[in-house]
Design a protein around this motif. Structure first.
Motif, mmCIF file in Angstrom:
data_model
loop_
_atom_site.group_PDB
_atom_site.id
_atom_site.type_symbol
_atom_site.label_atom_id
_atom_site.label_comp_id
_atom_site.label_asym_id
_atom_site.label_seq_id
_atom_site.Cartn_x
_atom_site.Cartn_y
_atom_site.Cartn_z
ATOM 1 N N ASN A 14 0.831 -1.196 0.000
ATOM 2 C CA ASN A 14 0.000 0.000 0.000
ATOM 3 C C ASN A 14 0.870 1.253 0.000
ATOM 4 O OD1 ASN A 14 -2.448 -1.549 0.296
ATOM 5 N ND2 ASN A 14 -1.867 -1.853 2.431
ATOM 6 N N ASN A 15 0.291 2.342 -0.414
ATOM 7 C CA ASN A 15 0.958 3.653 -0.383
ATOM 8 C C ASN A 15 2.264 3.673 -1.163
ATOM 9 O OD1 ASN A 15 -1.041 4.499 1.555
ATOM 10 N ND2 ASN A 15 0.151 3.462 3.133
ATOM 11 N N LEU A 16 2.319 2.926 -2.257
ATOM 12 C CA LEU A 16 3.535 2.885 -3.056
ATOM 13 C C LEU A 16 3.724 4.181 -3.833
ATOM 14 C CD1 LEU A 16 3.312 -0.758 -4.463
ATOM 15 C CD2 LEU A 16 4.808 0.076 -2.635
ATOM 16 N N ILE A 17 4.976 4.497 -4.131
ATOM 17 C CA ILE A 17 5.301 5.687 -4.912
ATOM 18 C C ILE A 17 5.154 5.353 -6.387
ATOM 19 C CG2 ILE A 17 7.153 7.280 -5.546
ATOM 20 C CD1 ILE A 17 8.290 6.846 -2.696
ATOM 21 N N ASP A 18 4.398 6.177 -7.098
ATOM 22 C CA ASP A 18 4.296 6.055 -8.545
ATOM 23 C C ASP A 18 4.441 7.439 -9.149
ATOM 24 O OD1 ASP A 18 1.820 7.337 -8.259
ATOM 25 O OD2 ASP A 18 0.707 5.438 -8.255
ATOM 26 N N TYR A 19 4.128 7.568 -10.446
ATOM 27 C CA TYR A 19 4.353 8.847 -11.108
ATOM 28 C C TYR A 19 3.265 9.876 -10.843
ATOM 29 C CZ TYR A 19 8.693 7.553 -13.332
ATOM 30 O OH TYR A 19 10.011 7.218 -13.547
ATOM 31 N N SER A 20 2.271 9.515 -10.047
ATOM 32 C CA SER A 20 1.301 10.516 -9.600
ATOM 33 C C SER A 20 1.660 11.033 -8.201
ATOM 34 C CB SER A 20 -0.108 9.917 -9.574
ATOM 35 O OG SER A 20 -0.204 8.911 -8.575
ATOM 36 N N SER A 21 2.650 10.428 -7.580
ATOM 37 C CA SER A 21 3.049 10.795 -6.220
ATOM 38 C C SER A 21 3.838 12.099 -6.197
ATOM 39 C CB SER A 21 3.909 9.685 -5.604
ATOM 40 O OG SER A 21 3.239 8.452 -5.591
ATOM 41 N N GLU A 22 3.798 12.758 -5.039
ATOM 42 C CA GLU A 22 4.664 13.911 -4.771
ATOM 43 C C GLU A 22 5.463 13.585 -3.524
ATOM 44 O OE1 GLU A 22 3.298 17.969 -5.227
ATOM 45 O OE2 GLU A 22 1.384 17.216 -5.952
ATOM 46 N N VAL A 23 6.786 13.611 -3.646
ATOM 47 C CA VAL A 23 7.663 13.144 -2.578
ATOM 48 C C VAL A 23 8.513 14.305 -2.052
ATOM 49 C CG1 VAL A 23 9.405 11.448 -1.909
ATOM 50 C CG2 VAL A 23 7.774 10.904 -3.746
ATOM 51 N N LEU A 24 8.478 14.491 -0.738
ATOM 52 C CA LEU A 24 9.325 15.486 -0.079
ATOM 53 C C LEU A 24 10.350 14.739 0.759
ATOM 54 C CD1 LEU A 24 9.994 18.428 0.769
ATOM 55 C CD2 LEU A 24 8.299 18.166 2.602
ATOM 56 N N PHE A 43 10.475 11.591 -11.156
ATOM 57 C CA PHE A 43 9.381 11.612 -10.192
ATOM 58 C C PHE A 43 9.182 13.054 -9.719
ATOM 59 C CE2 PHE A 43 10.613 7.182 -9.973
ATOM 60 C CZ PHE A 43 9.398 6.524 -9.812
ATOM 61 N N ARG A 44 7.979 13.369 -9.308
ATOM 62 C CA ARG A 44 7.720 14.686 -8.732
ATOM 63 C C ARG A 44 8.230 14.669 -7.296
ATOM 64 N NH1 ARG A 44 1.566 16.225 -10.045
ATOM 65 N NH2 ARG A 44 1.242 14.160 -9.154
ATOM 66 N N SER A 45 9.370 15.288 -7.087
ATOM 67 C CA SER A 45 9.995 15.239 -5.767
ATOM 68 C C SER A 45 10.761 16.518 -5.507
ATOM 69 C CB SER A 45 10.946 14.038 -5.667
ATOM 70 O OG SER A 45 12.028 14.185 -6.569
ATOM 71 N N ASN A 46 11.002 16.773 -4.226
ATOM 72 C CA ASN A 46 11.825 17.918 -3.833
ATOM 73 C C ASN A 46 12.569 17.541 -2.560
ATOM 74 O OD1 ASN A 46 12.499 20.759 -2.715
ATOM 75 N ND2 ASN A 46 11.777 21.094 -4.802
ATOM 76 N N GLN A 47 13.790 18.048 -2.433
ATOM 77 C CA GLN A 47 14.595 17.659 -1.281
ATOM 78 C C GLN A 47 15.181 18.865 -0.568
ATOM 79 O OE1 GLN A 47 16.607 15.363 -4.074
ATOM 80 N NE2 GLN A 47 18.538 16.469 -3.977
#
Length: 314
Positions: A14-24, A43-47
């Motif tokens: 569950n809650n897997l990261i895909d290309y609709s995810s936004e990751v901080l 991927f949509r991400s920011n660090q």
């Protein structure tokens, strides 16, 4: 014959990261290693909008300030070594102009608040439980900015203090984004400037605190354990014998993929990788028919990926 001890993984469905995810991604520099891989694969991400933050109190402070809409003023900055700095941010935000730094801090804190609001996944990497308390203000800092050490008091956060910071982080995040999946990890980078024994004690405090708060609230990814147990050989370290080298980072990234990335995302990543490598290709003859054909095929691949994932920009 088995030549390696392996850290067991529980498959996450569950809650897997895909290309609709936004990751901080927030925290120690290991979060940037994973963040750079997510960025490479589009991927949509920011660090680390405030730069690398090594300890839980610094991360807690950033999240509190973002959610509480803190406005930075000249009272929050100081001048040292020909630069303006902020104790709450990494030196990469420092600037020779005071107003530029203040504007940057306010822009980044607003950006952090917006990203916490919309993030599907927040990955927090803790590096150390050692903190530095600035004596003049009696406040823990995120970065000392090369101010003489005699102006600070070095403190080891207890397990209870780390737990309190982590619980507050989770509570604050859930107050504005209850859907966000929070993943904790401990950086495999050893802080040997603190001392060998002190580093081990610090990591132990972080691990004990994380495992005390994650039940039914968040998740844990064992990057520290992979480095210590599966990659317990100096050939997996950089020249400083402290940081994981590119081979180790790739190995841990592969483990992360298996646990946290969806199968659909993995298929798309294969094609993204082909395009990225194609774009890095340097031809012997840029005007040759073969290279022009290669470029045309590469554009077709890009357009095919953009049709699948509209936010892709190559």
């Amino acid at each position: 014959m088995k030549l390696q001890t392996e850290v067991p993984f529980v498959s996450n469905e569950n809650n897997l990261i895909d290309y609709s995810s936004e990751v901080l991604l927030l925290g120690s520099c290991f979060s940037e290693n994973i963040g750079q891989r997510l960025e490479y694969f589009k991927f949509r991400s920011n660090q680390n909008p405030f730069g690398i933050l090594f300890h839980p109190r610094a991360i807690e402070n950033l999240i509190e300030n973002a959610i509480d809409n803190k406005i930075y003023t000249e009272d929050d900055v100081f001048f040292h070594n020909e630069q303006w700095h902020c104790f709450e941010a990494h030196s990469k935000l420092s600037n020779s102009c005071k107003n530029t730094l203040i504007d940057k801090l306010n822009a980044q804190v607003k950006f952090t608040e917006r990203y916490i609001n919309t993030a599907s996944h927040i990955i927090i990497t803790l590096g150390t439980a050692w903190v530095y308390n600035f004596i003049d203000t009696d406040k823990v800092v995120a970065n000392c900015h090369k101010i003489p050490q005699k102006q600070f008091k070095k403190i080891l956060l207890s397990v209870e203090e780390v737990s309190s910071a982590l619980n507050n982080i989770l509570s604050k995040i859930k107050s504005i984004n209850f859907r966000a999946t929070v993943v904790f990890t401990v950086s495999p980078i050893r802080h040997l400037k603190d001392g060998f024994i002190e580093n081990t004690q610090s990591k132990a405090h972080l691990l004990a605190a994380i495992h005390g708060v994650i039940a039914n609230k968040s998740f844990y990814f064992p990057s520290y354990e992979i480095m210590m147990d599966e990659l317990r050989d100096y050939r997996f370290y950089a020249e400083d014998m402290i940081h994981p080298n590119s081979t180790a980072i790739s190995y841990i990234w592969e483990k992360f993929q298996k646990v946290w990335l969806s199968n659909d995302a993995l298929e798309i990543m294969h094609n993204v990788d082909a395009v990225q490598k194609g774009m890095q290709h340097k031809p012997f003859n840029p005007t040759s028919a073969a290279h022009l054909k290669f470029k045309k095929q590469l554009e077709v691949k890009k357009e095919g990926l953009k049709a699948l994932v509209p936010h892709f920009v190559f």
